[in-house]
Design an enzyme around this catalytic site. Structure first.
Site, PDB file in Angstrom:
ATOM      1  N   TYR A  25       1.034  -1.407  -0.152  1.00 39.61           N
ATOM      2  CA  TYR A  25      -0.054  -0.050  -0.091  1.00 39.61           C
ATOM      3  C   TYR A  25       0.812   1.078   0.194  1.00 39.61           C
ATOM      4  O   TYR A  25       0.673   1.984  -1.085  1.00 39.61           O
ATOM      5  CB  TYR A  25      -1.162  -0.036   1.135  1.00 39.61           C
ATOM      6  CG  TYR A  25      -1.255   1.559   1.527  1.00 39.61           C
ATOM      7  CD1 TYR A  25      -2.575   1.793   0.570  1.00 39.61           C
ATOM      8  CD2 TYR A  25      -0.829   2.161   2.775  1.00 39.61           C
ATOM      9  CE1 TYR A  25      -2.893   3.329   0.850  1.00 39.61           C
ATOM     10  CE2 TYR A  25      -1.757   2.995   2.884  1.00 39.61           C
ATOM     11  CZ  TYR A  25      -2.425   4.072   1.878  1.00 39.61           C
ATOM     12  OH  TYR A  25      -2.526   4.670   2.696  1.00 39.61           O
ATOM     13  N   GLN A 128      -4.066  17.404   7.845  1.00 43.48           N
ATOM     14  CA  GLN A 128      -3.966  17.714   6.323  1.00 43.48           C
ATOM     15  C   GLN A 128      -6.059  17.684   5.931  1.00 43.48           C
ATOM     16  O   GLN A 128      -5.504  16.764   6.196  1.00 43.48           O
ATOM     17  CB  GLN A 128      -3.019  16.405   5.629  1.00 43.48           C
ATOM     18  CG  GLN A 128      -3.788  16.250   4.046  1.00 43.48           C
ATOM     19  CD  GLN A 128      -4.858  14.871   3.723  1.00 43.48           C
ATOM     20  OE1 GLN A 128      -4.549  14.489   4.359  1.00 43.48           O
ATOM     21  NE2 GLN A 128      -5.617  15.715   2.998  1.00 43.48           N
ATOM     22  N   TYR A 130      -8.757  16.253   3.916  1.00 43.45           N
ATOM     23  CA  TYR A 130      -9.786  16.065   2.937  1.00 43.45           C
ATOM     24  C   TYR A 130     -10.878  16.668   2.777  1.00 43.45           C
ATOM     25  O   TYR A 130     -11.839  15.778   4.180  1.00 43.45           O
ATOM     26  CB  TYR A 130      -9.658  13.858   3.109  1.00 43.45           C
ATOM     27  CG  TYR A 130      -8.391  13.296   2.398  1.00 43.45           C
ATOM     28  CD1 TYR A 130      -7.787  14.128   0.701  1.00 43.45           C
ATOM     29  CD2 TYR A 130      -7.890  12.484   2.716  1.00 43.45           C
ATOM     30  CE1 TYR A 130      -6.861  12.903   0.526  1.00 43.45           C
ATOM     31  CE2 TYR A 130      -6.702  11.799   1.984  1.00 43.45           C
ATOM     32  CZ  TYR A 130      -6.529  12.114   0.907  1.00 43.45           C
ATOM     33  OH  TYR A 130      -5.121  11.663   0.504  1.00 43.45           O
ATOM     34  N   THR A 156      -5.851  19.003   0.332  1.00 40.75           N
ATOM     35  CA  THR A 156      -5.465  17.926  -0.755  1.00 40.75           C
ATOM     36  C   THR A 156      -6.128  18.289  -1.764  1.00 40.75           C
ATOM     37  O   THR A 156      -7.510  17.912  -1.417  1.00 40.75           O
ATOM     38  CB  THR A 156      -4.848  16.724  -0.597  1.00 40.75           C
ATOM     39  OG1 THR A 156      -3.760  16.514   0.476  1.00 40.75           O
ATOM     40  CG2 THR A 156      -4.839  15.323  -0.963  1.00 40.75           C
ATOM     41  N   ARG A 165      -4.522   1.463  -7.069  1.00 39.20           N
ATOM     42  CA  ARG A 165      -3.520   0.415  -7.000  1.00 39.20           C
ATOM     43  C   ARG A 165      -3.836  -0.731  -6.901  1.00 39.20           C
ATOM     44  O   ARG A 165      -4.651  -1.573  -5.691  1.00 39.20           O
ATOM     45  CB  ARG A 165      -3.265   0.667  -6.297  1.00 39.20           C
ATOM     46  CG  ARG A 165      -2.998   2.345  -5.867  1.00 39.20           C
ATOM     47  CD  ARG A 165      -1.720   3.113  -3.782  1.00 39.20           C
ATOM     48  NE  ARG A 165      -3.040   2.539  -3.870  1.00 39.20           N
ATOM     49  CZ  ARG A 165      -3.950   3.619  -2.617  1.00 39.20           C
ATOM     50  NH1 ARG A 165      -3.696   4.555  -3.522  1.00 39.20           N
ATOM     51  NH2 ARG A 165      -4.272   3.309  -1.338  1.00 39.20           N
ATOM     52  N   LYS A 252      -2.426  21.568  -1.366  1.00 38.61           N
ATOM     53  CA  LYS A 252      -1.548  20.617  -1.962  1.00 38.61           C
ATOM     54  C   LYS A 252      -2.694  19.778  -3.801  1.00 38.61           C
ATOM     55  O   LYS A 252      -3.112  19.233  -3.244  1.00 38.61           O
ATOM     56  CB  LYS A 252      -1.406  19.563  -0.497  1.00 38.61           C
ATOM     57  CG  LYS A 252      -0.095  18.361  -1.461  1.00 38.61           C
ATOM     58  CD  LYS A 252      -0.218  17.368  -0.049  1.00 38.61           C
ATOM     59  CE  LYS A 252       0.732  15.927  -0.164  1.00 38.61           C
ATOM     60  NZ  LYS A 252      -0.200  15.053  -0.799  1.00 38.61           N
ATOM     61  N   HIS A 276       0.602  13.278  -6.041  1.00 40.65           N
ATOM     62  CA  HIS A 276       0.073  12.406  -4.610  1.00 40.65           C
ATOM     63  C   HIS A 276       1.274  11.066  -4.705  1.00 40.65           C
ATOM     64  O   HIS A 276       0.495  10.002  -4.182  1.00 40.65           O
ATOM     65  CB  HIS A 276      -0.865  12.001  -4.654  1.00 40.65           C
ATOM     66  CG  HIS A 276      -2.081  11.833  -3.629  1.00 40.65           C
ATOM     67  ND1 HIS A 276      -2.872  12.741  -3.252  1.00 40.65           N
ATOM     68  CD2 HIS A 276      -1.813  10.964  -3.177  1.00 40.65           C
ATOM     69  CE1 HIS A 276      -3.296  12.039  -2.211  1.00 40.65           C
ATOM     70  NE2 HIS A 276      -2.893  10.668  -1.459  1.00 40.65           N
ATOM     71  N   ARG A 279       0.367   8.629  -7.170  1.00 39.29           N
ATOM     72  CA  ARG A 279      -1.010   7.089  -6.497  1.00 39.29           C
ATOM     73  C   ARG A 279      -2.156   8.107  -7.487  1.00 39.29           C
ATOM     74  O   ARG A 279      -3.005   7.035  -7.119  1.00 39.29           O
ATOM     75  CB  ARG A 279      -1.009   7.476  -5.332  1.00 39.29           C
ATOM     76  CG  ARG A 279       0.558   6.518  -4.329  1.00 39.29           C
ATOM     77  CD  ARG A 279       0.907   7.506  -2.970  1.00 39.29           C
ATOM     78  NE  ARG A 279      -0.570   6.446  -2.344  1.00 39.29           N
ATOM     79  CZ  ARG A 279      -0.412   5.215  -1.742  1.00 39.29           C
ATOM     80  NH1 ARG A 279       0.464   4.250  -1.910  1.00 39.29           N
ATOM     81  NH2 ARG A 279      -1.070   4.809  -0.284  1.00 39.29           N
TER      82      ARG A 279
HETATM   83  C1  FMN Z   1       0.885   5.951   1.862  1.00 39.91           C
HETATM   84  C2  FMN Z   1       0.263   7.047   1.248  1.00 39.91           C
HETATM   85  C3  FMN Z   1      -0.025   7.680   1.298  1.00 39.91           C
HETATM   86  C4  FMN Z   1      -0.845   8.566   1.048  1.00 39.91           C
HETATM   87  N1  FMN Z   1      -1.404   9.185   2.283  1.00 39.91           N
HETATM   88  C5  FMN Z   1      -1.769  10.727   1.833  1.00 39.91           C
HETATM   89  C6  FMN Z   1      -2.994  11.239   2.517  1.00 39.91           C
HETATM   90  O1  FMN Z   1      -3.572  10.700   3.467  1.00 39.91           O
HETATM   91  N2  FMN Z   1      -2.584  13.079   2.313  1.00 39.91           N
HETATM   92  C7  FMN Z   1      -1.998  12.982   1.845  1.00 39.91           C
HETATM   93  O2  FMN Z   1      -2.322  15.066   0.673  1.00 39.91           O
HETATM   94  N3  FMN Z   1      -0.858  12.807   0.953  1.00 39.91           N
HETATM   95  C8  FMN Z   1      -0.962  11.271   0.760  1.00 39.91           C
HETATM   96  N4  FMN Z   1      -0.136  11.238   0.295  1.00 39.91           N
HETATM   97  C9  FMN Z   1       0.654  11.074  -0.630  1.00 39.91           C
HETATM   98  C10 FMN Z   1       2.012  12.098  -0.164  1.00 39.91           C
HETATM   99  O3  FMN Z   1       1.432  12.789   0.928  1.00 39.91           O
HETATM  100  C11 FMN Z   1       3.061  12.857  -0.730  1.00 39.91           C
HETATM  101  O4  FMN Z   1       2.660  13.462  -1.595  1.00 39.91           O
HETATM  102  C12 FMN Z   1       3.712  11.824  -1.251  1.00 39.91           C
HETATM  103  O5  FMN Z   1       3.936  10.633  -0.669  1.00 39.91           O
HETATM  104  C13 FMN Z   1       5.117  12.500  -2.221  1.00 39.91           C
HETATM  105  O6  FMN Z   1       5.495  11.519  -2.801  1.00 39.91           O
HETATM  106  P1  FMN Z   1       7.542  10.378  -2.030  1.00 39.91           P
HETATM  107  O7  FMN Z   1       6.124   9.357  -1.326  1.00 39.91           O
HETATM  108  O8  FMN Z   1       7.723  10.336  -3.048  1.00 39.91           O
HETATM  109  O9  FMN Z   1       7.610  10.950  -1.337  1.00 39.91           O
HETATM  110  C14 FMN Z   1       0.478   9.176   0.793  1.00 39.91           C
HETATM  111  C15 FMN Z   1       1.321   8.752   0.168  1.00 39.91           C
HETATM  112  C16 FMN Z   1       1.759   7.913   0.602  1.00 39.91           C
HETATM  113  C17 FMN Z   1       2.767   7.036  -0.305  1.00 39.91           C
END
Ligand code: FMN
Length: 379
Positions: A25, A128, A130, A156, A165, A252, A276, A279
């Site tokens: 995940y 953060q 949502y 966000t 995913r 964001k 993100h 993702r």
């Molecule tokens: C496991 C996971 C969970 C995430 N959950 C959130 C979230 O709850 N809220 C959000 O704004 N971004 C979320 N993100 C995005 C991260 O805040 C961030 O934008 C991203 O991880 C940056 O890329 P990097 O992992 O390559 O550093 C998530 C990313 C990952 C990997």
């Protein structure tokens, strides 16, 4: 933790220690993962300019993010289910960030609640948001963040529908997160993780449990998001959030110049150029490819932050050279969390700081605020 020399070391240990469903995940991108890969590849393509015979005996990594003094230009990004990489993961990560002198962002989809974290740490953290369909709940969530003295709200913008995913479907990721029979053998081989989760304060989404309908049912992550998240979200809602939250606001998930221009006029203090972590929209530009145009368009009106693919101090320097004022890290720190809890997150931050420090020196730069496009080599 001393023998952890780089983020990849932390990743390898986290992979061994964290059950597969949660590690996958954290690791994965959406669909074919093109954007996930592009985030890394495009950073690696930026070559740095080696400079010699510059006195770099005195170096300074300190700067400010939104007026807050920081020890280096870095913040921990919001991570949903962070507390499934290690029990009480959000509290541990927040403590490590605050000890290192950088901001921590708590996700709406965290395991520990806003109040859990506020009680466990001394300094303010960021929250953060949502936006979900139930605006009464969202207003209450913003008010809870204000009551907990959160020093910034990170709104966000890029997840109103969920990018798929594949691994989450194969691994049966559900809301709330559930340990399934099929995962039990895997979990039996991860006793330290299991113990940390058992000892942790919560096992489900701390901010939502008891407030959001449907939390008791087991849904797939995608189905649950579709039920709860509001796909009508638009710029008027940003105005509404602005009116409810009087403090610093960070937008964001901006990748496009047109959106950046609107964001700059929306009364926010900063925006984060982000996809993100690869993702959401697969096939989107990498964050680093999108960054320069956003900086050119709005960099003099709003603080531009960056995330996506940062796994080293060299990457931080690359993002600053392309115009970011500061960076967020996601996976780099949750690998540390999975590998070694609070000490692992502290080590991840230390690794990135040291790499940034040495890289600056080898580029002939003394002050992190002086990093600009001139540190990039033109082949
Ligand atoms: C496991 C996971 C969970 C995430 N959950 C959130 C979230 O709850 N809220 C959000 O704004 N971004 C979320 N993100 C995005 C991260 O805040 C961030 O934008 C991203 O991880 C940056 O890329 P990097 O992992 O390559 O550093 C998530 C990313 C990952 C990997």
């Amino acid at each position: 933790m001393r023998i952890m020399t780089c983020i990849e070391d932390l990743r390898r240990v986290a992979r061994r220690k964290v059950p597969r469903a949660f590690f996958d995940y954290a690791e994965a991108g959406s669909y074919a993962q093109e954007t996930l890969r592009a985030n890394r590849e495009d950073l690696e393509h930026i070559k740095l300019r080696q400079r010699v015979l510059v006195d770099v005996s005195q170096r300074d990594l300190t700067t400010t993010i939104l007026g807050e003094s920081v020890s280096l230009p870095l913040a921990l990004a919001p991570i949903g289910l962070c507390g499934m990489m290690h029990g009480d993961g959000e509290i541990l990560a927040c403590r490590a960030a605050q000890a290192a002198g950088i901001p921590f962002t708590l996700s709406t989809m965290s395991i520990c609640s806003i109040e859990d974290v506020a009680q466990a740490v001394d300094k303010p953290f960021w929250f953060q948001l949502y936006v979900m369909k139930d605006r009464g709940f969202i207003r209450a969530l913003i008010e809870r963040a204000a009551a907990a003295k959160c020093s910034a709200l990170v709104l966000t913008l890029d997840l109103q529908v969920l990018g798929q995913r594949h691994c989450d479907i194969r691994n049966g990721m559900t809301v709330p997160p559930q340990i399934k029979l099929g995962n039990l053998i895997d979990i039996a081989t991860k006793p330290a993780w299991a113990l940390s989760i058992l000892r942790g304060r919560r096992k489900t989404f701390g901010n939502l449990a008891g407030h959001v309908q449907g939390m008791g049912n087991v849904n797939s992550l995608a189905q649950w998001t579709a039920n709860q998240f509001d796909p009508t979200l638009n710029w008027k809602d940003v105005e509404w959030v602005r009116s409810v939250w009087p403090g610093k606001l960070i937008l964001k998930g901006i990748l496009d110049v047109e959106d950046a221009r609107i964001a700059a006029k929306a009364g926010a203090s900063a925006l984060v150029v982000s996809n993100h972590g690869g993702r959401q929209l697969d096939g989107a530009l990498s964050s680093i490819a999108a960054l320069p145009k956003v900086v050119e368009a709005v960099g003099d009106q709003i603080e531009v932050m960056f995330d996506g693919g940062i796994r080293s101090g060299q990457d931080v320097l690359r993002a600053l050279a392309r115009g970011a004022r500061s960076c967020m890290i996601g996976r780099s720190y949750i690998y540390g969390l999975g590998a070694g809890g609070e000490a692992g997150v502290a080590r991840a931050i230390e690794i990135l700081g040291k790499e940034l420090d040495v890289t600056m020196a080898l580029c002939g730069v003394r002050n992190v605020r002086d990093i600009d496009p001139r540190v990039i080599a033109q082949a």
